[in-house]
Design an enzyme around this catalytic site. Structure first.
Site, PDB file in Angstrom:
ATOM      1  N   CYS A  94       0.841  -1.201   0.000  1.00  0.00           N
ATOM      2  CA  CYS A  94       0.000   0.000   0.000  1.00  0.00           C
ATOM      3  C   CYS A  94       0.886   1.266   0.000  1.00  0.00           C
ATOM      4  O   CYS A  94       1.455   1.600  -1.015  1.00  0.00           O
ATOM      5  CB  CYS A  94      -0.996  -0.037   1.156  1.00  0.00           C
ATOM      6  N   HIS A 183      -3.435  -5.434   0.338  1.00  0.00           N
ATOM      7  CA  HIS A 183      -2.936  -5.778   1.677  1.00  0.00           C
ATOM      8  C   HIS A 183      -2.931  -7.303   1.877  1.00  0.00           C
ATOM      9  O   HIS A 183      -3.917  -7.869   2.351  1.00  0.00           O
ATOM     10  CB  HIS A 183      -3.809  -5.137   2.756  1.00  0.00           C
ATOM     11  N   GLU A 185      -1.556  -8.882   4.132  1.00  0.00           N
ATOM     12  CA  GLU A 185      -1.543  -9.178   5.569  1.00  0.00           C
ATOM     13  C   GLU A 185      -2.917  -9.058   6.220  1.00  0.00           C
ATOM     14  O   GLU A 185      -3.093  -9.449   7.381  1.00  0.00           O
ATOM     15  CB  GLU A 185      -0.556  -8.246   6.282  1.00  0.00           C
TER      16      GLU A 185
END
Length: 243
Positions: A94, A183, A185
């Protein structure tokens, strides 16, 4: 084996901080043990270490904007530029993706298509077929939340993936520097937390946060990209050691 370095450029929403910081989320999603990771809080002005001491570098997301040209951000961009030219494996997420692009001569600005948020389909490009992180993925789901984007990738970079609202969801520069706008994660819980926190902003933009919440689903292939980076960085570190 050398540890990985995580550059902390931001913090999660307050209501999600009980799950740890971005660096913790990334470490867990990458399958790394705490002993295998070092954190550098560049957001707080912490001095950047020697990149050569690490197997690879991961750069977190942030609530800041690359276009603000904050001192800590520009200092980190200079460091990332040097690390990339030295062949250090880099993986930006990001804001980190945008910061690496900016550091290497790309352009970052507000996305002319507006905010991208929620679980979105990401389509790989033809160049992804030869990329060690994206090969074989085809179209996959990913969690996204951003207003700014890489409007022009760095010179000589390969765009590896796109989405309906973003023409540069991922790129690779050189052999070992990657950026991903999504993202990998984020869990579904984290994605829903961000959508709920942005409900008013989404409504003002004409989007229904309830529809976005209902569409959230797991994104295991996006997480696979992150884990492939760890594998590639480890392999490069072993090769350098044996050379």
């Amino acid at each position: 084996m050398k540890p990985f370095l995580i550059l902390e450029t931001g913090r999660p929403l307050p209501q999600l901080r009980r799950h740890g910081g971005f660096g913790h989320w990334i470490r867990v999603a990458a399958g790394l043990h705490a002993r295998d990771v070092r954190h550098c809080h560049v957001l707080d002005g912490e001095a950047l270490p020697d990149a050569a001491d690490y197997a690879g570098v991961l750069v977190t997301g942030s609530g800041a904007m690359v276009t603000e040209r904050l001192d800590w951000s520009e200092r980190t961009a200079d460091w990332l530029r040097d690390a990339a030219h030295a062949g250090q494996p880099l993986f930006g997420i990001c804001y980190g993706h945008q910061l690496i692009a900016h550091a290497l001569g790309g352009t970052v600005d507000y996305n002319p298509r507006g905010r991208e948020m929620g679980t979105v389909p990401v389509a790989t490009s033809a160049a992804a077929a030869a990329d060690p992180l994206f090969t074989g993925l085809g179209e996959f789901d990913a969690q996204t939340t951003h207003l700014q984007t890489v409007t022009a990738p760095p010179p000589a970079a390969e765009v590896l993936a796109r989405s309906g609202r973003d023409d540069c969801q991922a790129f690779r520069w050189g052999e070992a520097a990657w950026g991903v706008q999504f993202h990998p994660e984020f869990s579904t819980h984290m994605m829903r937390g961000y959508i709920q926190a942005r409900a008013d902003a989404l409504a003002a933009e004409g989007s229904c946060h309830r529809q976005l919440l209902a569409a959230v689903k797991p994104a295991p292939l996006a997480r696979r990209v992150l884990r492939r980076f760890i594998h590639v960085a480890h392999a490069r570190a072993r090769n350098r050691k044996s050379a």
